[in-house]
Write an enzyme that holds these catalytic residues in place. Structure first.
Site, PDB file in Angstrom:
ATOM      1  N   LYS A 224       0.840  -1.197   0.000  1.00 55.59           N
ATOM      2  CA  LYS A 224       0.000   0.000   0.000  1.00 55.59           C
ATOM      3  C   LYS A 224       0.879   1.253   0.000  1.00 55.59           C
ATOM      4  O   LYS A 224       0.699   2.158  -0.786  1.00 55.59           O
ATOM      5  CB  LYS A 224      -0.908  -0.041   1.233  1.00 55.59           C
ATOM      6  CG  LYS A 224      -1.842   1.130   1.367  1.00 55.59           C
ATOM      7  CD  LYS A 224      -2.807   0.905   2.519  1.00 55.59           C
ATOM      8  CE  LYS A 224      -3.564   2.195   2.804  1.00 55.59           C
ATOM      9  NZ  LYS A 224      -4.485   2.059   3.935  1.00 55.59           N
ATOM     10  N   GLU A 230      10.470  -4.822   4.493  1.00 57.32           N
ATOM     11  CA  GLU A 230      10.537  -6.228   4.075  1.00 57.32           C
ATOM     12  C   GLU A 230      10.207  -6.357   2.590  1.00 57.32           C
ATOM     13  O   GLU A 230      10.897  -7.037   1.827  1.00 57.32           O
ATOM     14  CB  GLU A 230       9.540  -7.077   4.878  1.00 57.32           C
ATOM     15  CG  GLU A 230       9.872  -7.246   6.346  1.00 57.32           C
ATOM     16  CD  GLU A 230       9.284  -6.146   7.213  1.00 57.32           C
ATOM     17  OE1 GLU A 230       8.975  -5.035   6.695  1.00 57.32           O
ATOM     18  OE2 GLU A 230       9.153  -6.385   8.427  1.00 57.32           O
ATOM     19  N   GLY A 285      -4.851  -2.145   5.156  1.00 54.79           N
ATOM     20  CA  GLY A 285      -4.067  -3.269   4.640  1.00 54.79           C
ATOM     21  C   GLY A 285      -4.746  -4.609   4.905  1.00 54.79           C
ATOM     22  O   GLY A 285      -4.864  -5.455   4.021  1.00 54.79           O
ATOM     23  N   ARG A 286      -5.197  -4.808   6.141  1.00 52.71           N
ATOM     24  CA  ARG A 286      -5.771  -6.124   6.505  1.00 52.71           C
ATOM     25  C   ARG A 286      -7.192  -6.286   5.995  1.00 52.71           C
ATOM     26  O   ARG A 286      -7.825  -7.307   6.244  1.00 52.71           O
ATOM     27  CB  ARG A 286      -5.677  -6.330   8.016  1.00 52.71           C
ATOM     28  CG  ARG A 286      -6.303  -5.226   8.857  1.00 52.71           C
ATOM     29  CD  ARG A 286      -5.890  -5.326  10.320  1.00 52.71           C
ATOM     30  NE  ARG A 286      -6.380  -4.213  11.121  1.00 52.71           N
ATOM     31  CZ  ARG A 286      -5.754  -3.062  11.289  1.00 52.71           C
ATOM     32  NH1 ARG A 286      -4.609  -2.846  10.668  1.00 52.71           N
ATOM     33  NH2 ARG A 286      -6.258  -2.115  12.063  1.00 52.71           N
ATOM     34  N   GLU A 371      -4.540  -7.180  14.812  1.00 50.44           N
ATOM     35  CA  GLU A 371      -4.054  -5.835  14.475  1.00 50.44           C
ATOM     36  C   GLU A 371      -5.207  -4.851  14.620  1.00 50.44           C
ATOM     37  O   GLU A 371      -5.010  -3.668  14.884  1.00 50.44           O
ATOM     38  CB  GLU A 371      -3.473  -5.809  13.045  1.00 50.44           C
ATOM     39  CG  GLU A 371      -2.554  -4.616  12.813  1.00 50.44           C
ATOM     40  CD  GLU A 371      -1.704  -4.741  11.546  1.00 50.44           C
ATOM     41  OE1 GLU A 371      -0.488  -5.006  11.667  1.00 50.44           O
ATOM     42  OE2 GLU A 371      -2.241  -4.550  10.442  1.00 50.44           O
ATOM     43  N   HIS A 402      -5.233 -33.924  17.208  1.00 48.49           N
ATOM     44  CA  HIS A 402      -4.132 -34.769  17.682  1.00 48.49           C
ATOM     45  C   HIS A 402      -2.989 -33.911  18.198  1.00 48.49           C
ATOM     46  O   HIS A 402      -1.839 -34.345  18.251  1.00 48.49           O
ATOM     47  CB  HIS A 402      -3.661 -35.688  16.556  1.00 48.49           C
ATOM     48  CG  HIS A 402      -4.737 -36.642  16.144  1.00 48.49           C
ATOM     49  ND1 HIS A 402      -4.904 -37.863  16.737  1.00 48.49           N
ATOM     50  CD2 HIS A 402      -5.752 -36.508  15.253  1.00 48.49           C
ATOM     51  CE1 HIS A 402      -5.953 -38.472  16.197  1.00 48.49           C
ATOM     52  NE2 HIS A 402      -6.488 -37.666  15.301  1.00 48.49           N
ATOM     53  N   LYS A 522       9.446  -1.092  14.395  1.00 42.97           N
ATOM     54  CA  LYS A 522       9.983  -0.704  13.079  1.00 42.97           C
ATOM     55  C   LYS A 522      11.064   0.357  13.243  1.00 42.97           C
ATOM     56  O   LYS A 522      12.145   0.286  12.661  1.00 42.97           O
ATOM     57  CB  LYS A 522       8.870  -0.074  12.238  1.00 42.97           C
ATOM     58  CG  LYS A 522       8.093  -1.002  11.362  1.00 42.97           C
ATOM     59  CD  LYS A 522       7.284  -0.148  10.381  1.00 42.97           C
ATOM     60  CE  LYS A 522       5.957  -0.754  10.041  1.00 42.97           C
ATOM     61  NZ  LYS A 522       5.085   0.116   9.272  1.00 42.97           N
TER      62      LYS A 522
HETATM   63  O1  F6P Z   1       2.292  -4.382   9.922  1.00 43.74           O
HETATM   64  C1  F6P Z   1       1.899  -3.086   9.669  1.00 43.74           C
HETATM   65  C2  F6P Z   1       1.346  -2.895   8.305  1.00 43.74           C
HETATM   66  O2  F6P Z   1       1.168  -1.533   8.136  1.00 43.74           O
HETATM   67  C3  F6P Z   1       0.055  -3.648   8.045  1.00 43.74           C
HETATM   68  O3  F6P Z   1      -1.052  -3.044   8.580  1.00 43.74           O
HETATM   69  C4  F6P Z   1       0.076  -3.716   6.574  1.00 43.74           C
HETATM   70  O4  F6P Z   1      -0.855  -4.635   6.119  1.00 43.74           O
HETATM   71  C5  F6P Z   1       1.501  -4.110   6.336  1.00 43.74           C
HETATM   72  O5  F6P Z   1       2.223  -3.373   7.289  1.00 43.74           O
HETATM   73  C6  F6P Z   1       2.036  -3.885   4.953  1.00 43.74           C
HETATM   74  O6  F6P Z   1       2.013  -2.550   4.569  1.00 43.74           O
HETATM   75  P1  F6P Z   1       2.198  -2.115   3.064  1.00 43.74           P
HETATM   76  O7  F6P Z   1       1.092  -2.698   2.272  1.00 43.74           O
HETATM   77  O8  F6P Z   1       2.173  -0.618   3.076  1.00 43.74           O
HETATM   78  O9  F6P Z   1       3.529  -2.635   2.591  1.00 43.74           O
END
Ligand code: F6P
Length: 561
Positions: A224, A230, A285-286, A371, A402, A522
């Site tokens: 987003k 990452e 995002g979620r 979250e 199990h 972060k």
């Molecule tokens: O973990 C925090 C967060 O902002 C989530 O809410 C989001 O889904 C994720 O990082 C990824 O963010 P982006 O889509 O901006 O890379």
């Protein structure tokens, strides 16, 4: 030590809630009294006294059947929970969300994932602009692109057909796509490979790419913000991996597309913005798996199935928006979670899908629920005086039986369970499906009714062993039953949980749509990374534990041959 980032404190602009806290509400107090009156009741007794309890305490909507009769409730409990929901302004909050009011108060944003699945005939106005045409324009571009990839018209730089799609993202930009791909694999294009890379651990990228040909591989970079460490680290690794083989910078435009709200950063990365699929700041995002973030899902299952999934989401939205609270599946499930957590002190909810294709559903729900509702202050920034979001966890049945079901049956804590099952198998082999479903039904029965020591002894178990073999029962569960796992059913299920989360968050009076809790870690990692990477011994001024860990890491890492 730097001051830790403080969460923003913002007044709730909706101002619809009375100043009194949740626990001061009349309905809450009535529920507290009611809890004392019924906490000793056993589900055995409740079922014995009402032969029709199972049918009465169940509800069906849009093809989803919820049986909530195996919760420790009476009709009075439901009456009071509905009253609490009304007192907390749930009806107004639902209307506010659907109308695009800025209910994400700390980020001052509308929360409009429901607009992502609104039919073209509907209008959803944000800041004077109807967003539905924008949503459908992106869906159409996604459909055109997906079809081109699926039929082999979109080719790689060397002219080879695209056979592999790797989606790179994290959190909401990964968990939804990977869960949906797994869930709908039955409907996917089987001659293509779909993989997902999220972790900044190089192993994730390496294992996803090691056996693939870059000339046949398309990367979808999902972020987003397009700033997430990452994702960008993995995207750069992908670029290097691709270019090592293809050798030509111009290949990037054939092998990389992006899903983002940040056009500038996408262009800077080198992706042709003509191949960027956008979404909007009013999609969290979620809550984004049905936006362009679902591009990999659409390539896998095709636009028709994707549209069916959106129709499922929309049907649940309509149900949530219009059904009376007593017959409203997400509201009932949300309120029962409040009941189990805040009155019976349950700390977790187990989600147990009896459907192998839903193997990533619990992991997906972890972000959606935790979250969203893992918050310690109210909308006004006051410390909450009650438990908020429970831990959601789970595994597909029957594997969990199990493994951890022992604790759910005989442990000392209460673990409410959501069982999810389907009446028709997608892969009917022998009598597998009947066995699978008989296990689901048996587990809900065993949890609710247990087996007394007397019953155990009557079966010939010696007295000393009887306590070990007895089951207290009285352990609550919901059962969700649908005909068959289809794209539409998946949409229904995800929207159900989205709205259940919103219901819970409304009662707890928290902002279910921000996520400030991810920021501090972060920021600290950004400060620590150069200390790990620097060639010279860095000047460390963390606490003594962190300093020692960093020094040890540097020493051992540098000792590698
Ligand atoms: O973990 C925090 C967060 O902002 C989530 O809410 C989001 O889904 C994720 O990082 C990824 O963010 P982006 O889509 O901006 O890379």
């Amino acid at each position: 030590m730097p001051e830790p980032a403080r969460p923003m404190q913002v007044k709730n602009p909706l101002n619809r809630q009375p100043a009194t806290g949740l626990t001061e509400r009349a309905a809450w107090k009535a529920l507290a009294g009611h809890y004392q009156a019924i906490r000793g009741l056993h589900l055995r007794q409740l079922f014995a006294e009402d032969a029709r309890r199972g049918e009465r305490l169940s509800v069906e909507a849009a093809g989803i059947y919820l049986d909530y009769s195996k919760n420790r409730i009476t009709d009075e409990t439901i009456r009071l929970l509905v009253r609490l929901a009304e007192e907390c302004g749930l009806r107004e909050r639902i209307a506010a969300m659907f109308l695009g009011e800025r209910i994400n108060v700390t980020e001052k944003r509308a929360v409009l994932h429901t607009a992502l699945r609104a039919p073209e005939t509907e209008q959803v106005v944000v800041d004077g602009v109807d967003v539905v045409p924008q949503v459908h324009a992106v869906l159409k571009r996604m459909a055109a692109f997906s079809l081109r990839v699926r039929i082999g018209e979109w080719r790689g730089h060397t002219g080879k057909r695209i056979r592999n799609v790797i989606s790179i993202g994290i959190g909401g930009s990964d968990l939804g796509p990977v869960m949906a791909y797994e869930a709908l694999r039955h409907y996917s294009q089987r001659d293509m490979t779909f993989r997902f890379v999220s972790n900044v651990d190089g192993t994730d990228f390496e294992e996803a790419t090691r056996d693939l040909d870059p000339a046949e591989t398309l990367f979808i970079i999902c972020s987003k913000t397009f700033t997430t460490l990452e994702t960008l680290t993995n995207a750069h690794a992908a670029r290097a991996w691709s270019l090592r083989r293809l050798g030509d910078e111009r290949s990037v435009r054939r092998h990389f597309v992006a899903v983002s709200t940040n056009t500038e950063a996408v262009a800077k990365f080198g992706i042709d913005t003509a191949n960027m699929f956008g979404f909007w700041d009013w999609v969290g995002g979620r809550y984004s798996m049905d936006s362009a973030i679902g591009l990999s899902t659409m390539i896998a299952i095709g636009p028709e199935h994707f549209r069916a999934m959106l129709a499922g989401f929309h049907a649940m939205d309509q149900h949530f928006r219009s059904a009376p609270f007593r017959q409203n599946i997400p509201i009932l499930m949300g309120m029962l979670t409040v009941w189990n957590c805040n009155f019976f002190d349950a700390q977790t909810v187990a989600v147990l899908p009896y459907e192998q294709y839903l193997n990533r559903f619990p992991a997906y729900l972890q972000q959606l629920t935790m979250e969203s509702n893992g918050k310690h202050v109210t909308l006004d920034g006051a410390r909450v005086a009650y438990q908020t979001g429970p831990v959601y966890w789970g595994e597909p049945g029957t594997n969990g039986q199990h493994s951890f079901y022992q604790l759910i049956h005989q442990g000392t804590g209460l673990v409410p369970c959501d069982f999810i099952g389907f009446c028709q198998a997608l892969n009917p082999i022998g009598h597998h499906h009947d066995l699978l479903m008989s296990n689901l039904f048996a587990q809900t029965e065993a949890l609710a009714f247990g087996k007394t020591e007397d019953e155990v002894r009557a079966e010939g178990t010696p007295g000393w062993l009887a306590p070990h073999r007895a089951f207290e029962g009285n352990r609550p569960s919901n059962t969700l039953l649908a005909e068959r796992l289809t794209p539409e059913t998946l949409g229904l299920l995800v929207a159900l949980y989205e709205h259940s989360v919103f219901t819970q968050g409304t009662i707890w009076n928290i902002d279910s749509y921000d996520q400030w809790g991810v920021e501090l870690g972060k920021a600290l990692a950004q400060r620590t990374a150069p200390e790990l990477e620097s060639a010279d011994e860095p000047q460390l001024d963390h606490d003594s534990s962190t300093n020692a860990l960093i020094r040890r890491y540097r020493r051992l890492r540098n000792a590698r041959t």
